[in-house]
Write an enzyme that holds these catalytic residues in place. Structure first.
Site, PDB file in Angstrom:
ATOM      1  N   LYS A   1      11.560  41.801  50.446  1.00 12.29           N
ATOM      2  CA  LYS A   1      10.405  40.740  51.093  1.00 12.29           C
ATOM      3  C   LYS A   1      10.835  39.524  51.043  1.00 12.29           C
ATOM      4  CE  LYS A   1       6.498  43.984  50.259  1.00 12.29           C
ATOM      5  NZ  LYS A   1       5.226  44.095  49.242  1.00 12.29           N
TER       6      LYS A   1
ATOM      7  N   ALA B   1       6.111  40.768  45.608  1.00 11.58           N
ATOM      8  CA  ALA B   1       5.978  41.816  44.739  1.00 11.58           C
ATOM      9  C   ALA B   1       5.398  43.187  45.754  1.00 11.58           C
ATOM     10  CB  ALA B   1       4.791  41.660  43.615  1.00 11.58           C
ATOM     11  N   ASP B   2       5.780  44.324  44.880  1.00 10.45           N
ATOM     12  CA  ASP B   2       5.601  45.548  45.485  1.00 10.45           C
ATOM     13  C   ASP B   2       5.163  46.394  44.554  1.00 10.45           C
ATOM     14  OD1 ASP B   2       5.523  46.936  48.408  1.00 10.45           O
ATOM     15  OD2 ASP B   2       6.207  48.348  47.040  1.00 10.45           O
ATOM     16  N   THR B   3       4.113  47.336  44.718  1.00 11.83           N
ATOM     17  CA  THR B   3       3.285  48.087  43.670  1.00 11.83           C
ATOM     18  C   THR B   3       3.482  49.640  44.157  1.00 11.83           C
ATOM     19  OG1 THR B   3       1.984  46.529  42.674  1.00 11.83           O
ATOM     20  CG2 THR B   3       1.321  49.012  42.213  1.00 11.83           C
TER      21      THR B   3
ATOM     22  N   GLY C   1       7.242  45.895  41.045  1.00 18.66           N
ATOM     23  CA  GLY C   1       8.697  45.270  41.518  1.00 18.66           C
ATOM     24  C   GLY C   1       8.271  43.836  41.747  1.00 18.66           C
TER      25      GLY C   1
END
Length: 192
Positions: free
Chosen positions: A55, A71-73, A108
């Site tokens: 991203k 961010a990525d969850t 992340g």
């Protein structure tokens, strides 16, 4: 809190916006559509870090003095990654799978400037009580968790009645490990 450069948040998540604002930081939201596909060989934390980094790279050419946070969850049940549910049936199946056992939530994060990049993650273990079908149905019907990995938000009704305990950062489960992010922003010289 002093910023050495403008700060951008590449997320439409109201939860991430609220958490970042709670750190006392001034930032602008800038969002691009980025595909969230990842190589199949990646495992758990690698997936979250890859997606956050991927991203951020979509913004690299646009950056001047700014620092951007992406961010990525993901929710992991064993080796299975539970993404955002497509519909009611998938959300129901996910919550049934999480019922009565523990799982991991991994976020992340990538902080990118024109000349620096930091990618990291945080992991929190979450333990649900055994959820009844009526509780799962009520939650999905009233809260429509289709924008949430694993089909739930810890800060919502299902978290209040269903989560027995967590091990690790609560804020990580909400969607942004703010304590680790704060340390990284300091290390990169973005805040002082």
């Amino acid at each position: 809190m002093n910023l050495s450069r403008p700060l951008l948040l590449a997320s439409n998540s109201p939860r991430r916006k609220e958490l970042l604002a709670s750190l006392g930081l001034t930032f602008e939201v800038k969002v691009k559509e980025v595909h969230e596909d990842f190589p199949e060989h990646l495992q758990r934390a690698e997936v979250a870090e890859y997606l956050a980094s991927h991203k951020a790279e979509a913004y690299r050419e646009d950056l001047q003095e700014e620092a951007i946070i992406t961010a990525d969850t993901i929710v992991c049940l064993g080796d299975r990654v539970l993404n955002k549910p497509a519909d009611y049936a998938e959300a129901f199946e996910m919550l049934q799978a999480l019922s009565g056992i523990g799982h991991e939530v991994i976020t992340g994060v990538c902080v990118l400037t024109k000349d620096q990049k930091s990618v990291f993650h945080d992991t929190t273990k979450v333990f649900f009580k055994t959820l009844s079908e009526a509780e799962i149905d009520y939650y999905i019907t009233h809260y429509k968790p289709y924008d949430k990995a694993g089909a739930y938000g810890i800060q919502e009704w299902i978290g209040m009645i269903g989560i027995e305990r967590i091990e690790g950062s609560y804020f990580n489960v909400v969607g942004l490990p703010v304590q680790k992010l704060y340390i990284q922003l300091q290390a990169l010289g973005v805040i002082s």
